[in-house]
Design an enzyme around this catalytic site. Structure first.
Site, PDB file in Angstrom:
ATOM      1  N   HIS A 269       0.797  -1.231   0.000  1.00 22.88           N
ATOM      2  CA  HIS A 269       0.000   0.000   0.000  1.00 22.88           C
ATOM      3  C   HIS A 269       0.826   1.275   0.000  1.00 22.88           C
ATOM      4  O   HIS A 269       0.293   2.357  -0.215  1.00 22.88           O
ATOM      5  CB  HIS A 269      -0.948   0.037   1.211  1.00 22.88           C
TER       6      HIS A 269
HETATM    7  C1  UD1 Z   1      -1.838   5.942   5.302  1.00 26.28           C
HETATM    8  C2  UD1 Z   1      -0.511   6.518   5.768  1.00 26.28           C
HETATM    9  C3  UD1 Z   1       0.571   5.460   5.665  1.00 26.28           C
HETATM   10  C4  UD1 Z   1       0.173   4.209   6.429  1.00 26.28           C
HETATM   11  C5  UD1 Z   1      -1.206   3.729   5.976  1.00 26.28           C
HETATM   12  C6  UD1 Z   1      -1.657   2.601   6.848  1.00 26.28           C
HETATM   13  C7  UD1 Z   1      -0.277   8.907   5.284  1.00 26.28           C
HETATM   14  C8  UD1 Z   1       0.347   9.911   4.407  1.00 26.28           C
HETATM   15  N1  UD1 Z   1      -0.112   7.635   4.909  1.00 26.28           N
HETATM   16  O1  UD1 Z   1      -1.690   5.597   3.954  1.00 26.28           O
HETATM   17  O2  UD1 Z   1       1.764   5.954   6.250  1.00 26.28           O
HETATM   18  O3  UD1 Z   1       1.111   3.206   6.176  1.00 26.28           O
HETATM   19  O4  UD1 Z   1      -2.159   4.805   6.097  1.00 26.28           O
HETATM   20  O5  UD1 Z   1      -2.626   1.806   6.228  1.00 26.28           O
HETATM   21  O6  UD1 Z   1      -0.902   9.256   6.257  1.00 26.28           O
HETATM   22  N2  UD1 Z   1      -9.159   4.468   1.369  1.00 26.28           N
HETATM   23  C9  UD1 Z   1     -10.405   3.867   1.363  1.00 26.28           C
HETATM   24  N3  UD1 Z   1     -10.966   3.577   2.578  1.00 26.28           N
HETATM   25  C10 UD1 Z   1     -10.382   3.848   3.768  1.00 26.28           C
HETATM   26  C11 UD1 Z   1      -9.131   4.469   3.754  1.00 26.28           C
HETATM   27  C12 UD1 Z   1      -8.526   4.777   2.544  1.00 26.28           C
HETATM   28  O7  UD1 Z   1     -10.983   3.593   0.312  1.00 26.28           O
HETATM   29  O8  UD1 Z   1     -10.965   3.536   4.831  1.00 26.28           O
HETATM   30  C13 UD1 Z   1      -8.503   4.750   0.055  1.00 26.28           C
HETATM   31  C14 UD1 Z   1      -8.879   6.101  -0.528  1.00 26.28           C
HETATM   32  O9  UD1 Z   1      -8.945   5.965  -1.913  1.00 26.28           O
HETATM   33  C15 UD1 Z   1      -7.656   6.941  -0.180  1.00 26.28           C
HETATM   34  C16 UD1 Z   1      -6.534   5.929  -0.234  1.00 26.28           C
HETATM   35  O10 UD1 Z   1      -7.107   4.721   0.238  1.00 26.28           O
HETATM   36  O11 UD1 Z   1      -7.457   7.997  -1.064  1.00 26.28           O
HETATM   37  C17 UD1 Z   1      -5.340   6.296   0.611  1.00 26.28           C
HETATM   38  O12 UD1 Z   1      -5.706   6.542   1.967  1.00 26.28           O
HETATM   39  P1  UD1 Z   1      -4.840   7.533   2.883  1.00 26.28           P
HETATM   40  O13 UD1 Z   1      -5.336   7.502   4.268  1.00 26.28           O
HETATM   41  O14 UD1 Z   1      -4.692   8.867   2.229  1.00 26.28           O
HETATM   42  O15 UD1 Z   1      -3.396   6.908   2.829  1.00 26.28           O
HETATM   43  P2  UD1 Z   1      -2.929   5.398   3.023  1.00 26.28           P
HETATM   44  O16 UD1 Z   1      -2.398   4.925   1.725  1.00 26.28           O
HETATM   45  O17 UD1 Z   1      -3.997   4.628   3.678  1.00 26.28           O
HETATM   46  N1  UDP Z   2      -3.277  -5.410   9.160  1.00 28.11           N
HETATM   47  C1  UDP Z   2      -4.519  -5.981   9.418  1.00 28.11           C
HETATM   48  N2  UDP Z   2      -5.268  -6.429   8.346  1.00 28.11           N
HETATM   49  C2  UDP Z   2      -4.830  -6.326   7.069  1.00 28.11           C
HETATM   50  C3  UDP Z   2      -3.555  -5.755   6.826  1.00 28.11           C
HETATM   51  C4  UDP Z   2      -2.805  -5.293   7.889  1.00 28.11           C
HETATM   52  O1  UDP Z   2      -4.928  -6.097  10.577  1.00 28.11           O
HETATM   53  O2  UDP Z   2      -5.567  -6.755   6.158  1.00 28.11           O
HETATM   54  C5  UDP Z   2      -2.480  -4.913  10.304  1.00 28.11           C
HETATM   55  C6  UDP Z   2      -1.099  -5.507  10.392  1.00 28.11           C
HETATM   56  O3  UDP Z   2      -1.144  -6.758  11.052  1.00 28.11           O
HETATM   57  C7  UDP Z   2      -0.365  -4.433  11.183  1.00 28.11           C
HETATM   58  C8  UDP Z   2      -1.002  -3.152  10.700  1.00 28.11           C
HETATM   59  O4  UDP Z   2      -2.249  -3.529  10.102  1.00 28.11           O
HETATM   60  O5  UDP Z   2      -0.626  -4.556  12.564  1.00 28.11           O
HETATM   61  C9  UDP Z   2      -0.116  -2.501   9.700  1.00 28.11           C
HETATM   62  O6  UDP Z   2      -0.777  -1.445   9.079  1.00 28.11           O
HETATM   63  P1  UDP Z   2      -0.441  -0.963   7.623  1.00 28.11           P
HETATM   64  O7  UDP Z   2       0.327  -1.990   6.895  1.00 28.11           O
HETATM   65  O8  UDP Z   2      -1.714  -0.485   7.040  1.00 28.11           O
HETATM   66  O9  UDP Z   2       0.424   0.348   7.892  1.00 28.11           O
HETATM   67  P2  UDP Z   2       1.971   0.590   8.187  1.00 28.11           P
HETATM   68  O10 UDP Z   2       2.380  -0.266   9.314  1.00 28.11           O
HETATM   69  O11 UDP Z   2       2.719   0.319   6.922  1.00 28.11           O
HETATM   70  O12 UDP Z   2       2.016   2.047   8.503  1.00 28.11           O
END
Ligand code: UD1
Ligand code: UDP
Length: 365
Positions: free
Chosen positions: A214
Site C-alpha cells: 500500500h
Molecule cells: C496511510 C498513511 C501510511 C500508512 C497507511 C496505513 C499517510 C500519508 N499515509 O496511507 O503511512 O502506512 O495509512 O494503512 O498518512 N481508502 C479507502 N478507505 C479507507 C481508507 C482509505 O478507500 O478507509 C482509500 C482512498 O482511496 C484513499 C486511499 O485509500 O485515497 C489512501 O488513503 P490515505 O489515508 O490517504 O493513505 P494510506 O495509503 O492509507
Molecule cells: N493489518 C490488518 N489487516 C490487514 C492488513 C494489515 O490487521 O488486512 C495490520 C497488520 O497486522 C499491522 C497493521 O495492520 O498490525 C499494519 O498497518 P499498515 O500496513 O496499514 O500500515 P503501516 O504499518 O505500513 O504504517
C-alpha cells in the site's frame, strides 16, 4: 491528567489499544479519530477486536490530497484542544493524522508525546518520513521503540525527553497471539478467507506467501506495481493478498491476469496475526507487518529500498528487495537459515504501554 489521543489510520488503532487501557485506569483520555481511515474493515474491526473505547470525536475528514487532508484535521483538532484544554496530546507513528495532531497541539503550547519517535528511512520522498521528522522536532516526549531510534534522534541533536520504551506493537502481538490461535486454529481460519469466487479451501499452513502492498512509493508508480504483481504471479506458492483500498483502486488498469495471487479484502487484526504466524513468508511494504513477521518468527521480504526497522534485517529474518521481478523472486526463494540464530530482544519486553504511561505521568505534567 487529561490527554487527547489522536488516531486515524489502521496501524494507529492497533498501537493505541494497550496505552488507552493503561492510561484510563487513573486518568482521562479524550479519543479523537480523524476519520483518515473509515471503511469498516480499515477502522471499526480494530475497535471491536482490541476493545478500543468509542472515540469521543470523529472528525470524518476522509480521503483527500495531503495538504487538504492534513489541513482539515488541523482546523478541527485545534477547536477540540481549545474546548477540552488537555494537559497533553499523544500521537502515534507517521501518518498525516500524526502530523496534524502534533502541529495543532504544538502551536497552542500543549505538550506533544510521540509514540514511535526516532524512526528514519532517510528517504525524504516518503510522506511517512516527512511526517515523522516534523513530528519529532515539535514533540516534548519522544517515546522510542528501539535504541536505533534513540540514536537517530541524537544525530539530529534531540536528546531531551527521549526515552526507549520498547515497541508498543510488540505488546499488542503478545496480548493477542493466543486469542488469535484459539479463534483460528484447526482450519477455522479458512472459513473467514473469502475472495470474489468464495472460500479458498486449498490454502495450507506454511504453504502460502502473505503479502500486503500500500505504500505510496510502490503504488503511485504503475511500473512498480506491474513488477510486484508479475513477481506474485511467478512465485512458487500462492500469494494471499489482503488488499488495502488504496492499492485496490490503483490496480484497476493493470494488464496482468491473476492466477497465483489471491486478493481478499483487508482482514481484522486477529486473523492477520494468524495468517502472519502461519505463512511460509511475508512479502510486504508495510512497516508494522515487517515487525509482526519478526515477532512471530516468520521470514519476511520487504519490497522497499530501505527500512526504519533495521533490527529485523539481522540474520536474514527480513530482507529488502528492489522492485524488479527477478530480484523479488530471488529474494523470496533465498535459502532460509534465520531459525538457526536467536533473535536479539531489540523491541523491548512487551510492556511499552506501561513505560509510556509512566513517562507521560512523570514528565508530561
Ligand atoms: C496511510 C498513511 C501510511 C500508512 C497507511 C496505513 C499517510 C500519508 N499515509 O496511507 O503511512 O502506512 O495509512 O494503512 O498518512 N481508502 C479507502 N478507505 C479507507 C481508507 C482509505 O478507500 O478507509 C482509500 C482512498 O482511496 C484513499 C486511499 O485509500 O485515497 C489512501 O488513503 P490515505 O489515508 O490517504 O493513505 P494510506 O495509503 O492509507
Ligand atoms: N493489518 C490488518 N489487516 C490487514 C492488513 C494489515 O490487521 O488486512 C495490520 C497488520 O497486522 C499491522 C497493521 O495492520 O498490525 C499494519 O498497518 P499498515 O500496513 O496499514 O500500515 P503501516 O504499518 O505500513 O504504517
Amino acid at each position: 491528567m487529561k490527554l487527547i489521543t489522536i488516531i486515524g489510520a489502521r496501524p494507529q488503532f492497533i498501537k493505541a489499544a494497550p496505552f488507552s487501557e493503561v492510561f484510563r485506569r487513573e486518568n482521562v483520555e479524550i479519543l479523537v479519530h480523524t476519520g483518515q481511515h473509515y471503511d469498516a474493515n480499515m477502522s471499526d474491526v480494530f475497535f471491536e477486536e482490541l476493545g478500543i473505547p468509542k472515540p469521543d470525536y470523529n472528525l470524518e475528514v476522509g480521503s483527500a490530497s495531503h495538504g487538504l487532508q492534513t489541513g482539515r484535521m488541523l482546523e478541527k483538532i485545534e477547536e477540540i484542544i481549545l474546548n477540552e484544554k488537555p494537559d497533553g496530546m499523544i500521537v502515534y507513528g507517521d501518518t498525516n493524522s500524526t502530523l496534524a495532531g502534533a502541529l495543532a497541539a504544538s502551536k497552542l503550547h500543549i505538550p506533544v508525546f510521540h509514540v514511535e519517535a526516532g524512526l528514519r528511512s532517510y528517504n525524504r520522498l516518503m510522506p511517512e518520513e516527512q511526517n515523522r521528522v516534523l513530528t519529532d522536532h515539535i514533540s516534548d516526549l519522544l517515546l522510542c521503540p528501539t535504541q536505533t531510534a534513540v540514536d537517530n534522534l541524537a544525530k539530529e541533536g534531540i536528546s531531551a525527553g527521549v526515552i526507549n520504551t520498547g515497541d508498543i506493537m510488540f505488546d499488542v502481538v503478545l496480548r493477542n497471539m493466543e486469542i488469535s490461535k484459539i479463534k483460528y486454529s484447526n482450519g477455522k481460519w479458512l472459513d473467514d478467507l473469502i475472495n470474489e469466487n468464495g472460500k479458498i479451501p486449498y490454502l495450507k499452513e506454511k504453504e502460502y506467501y502473505l503479502a500486503t502492498i500500500h505504500r505510496a512509493e510502490n503504488t503511485n508508480d504503475h511500473k512498480k506495481l506491474h513488477e510486484i504483481f508479475s513477481a506474485f504471479e511467478k512465485m512458487d506458492k500462492p500469494v494471499l493478498l489482503p488488499l488495502h483500498p488504496r492499492t485496490c483502486k490503483l490496480i484497476e488498469g493493470l494488464e496482468i491476469k491473476l492466477n497465483n495471487t489471491i486478493i481478499i479484502k483487508p482482514v481484522g487484526y486477529l486473523l492477520m496475526l494468524y495468517l502472519t504466524a502461519n505463512a511460509y513468508m511475508v512479502v510486504t511494504d508495510s512497516g508494522g507487518l515487517q515487525k509482526e513477521a519478526y515477532f512471530l518468527k516468520t521470514p519476511c521480504t520487504t519490497l522497499r529500498d530501505q527500512t526504519e526497522w533495521v533490527e529485523t534485517l539481522e540474520n536474514g529474518w527480513n530482507m529488502l528487495s528492489a522492485i524488479e521481478v527477478n530480484t523479488i523472486l530471488r529474494t523470496v526463494t533465498r535459502e532460509l537459515d534465520c531459525w538457526k540464530h536467536p533473535q536479539p530482544m531489540s523491541f523491548g519486553d512487551g510492556k511499552a504501554a506501561e513505560y509510556i504511561n509512566r513517562a507521560i505521568l512523570e514528565g508530561g505534567k
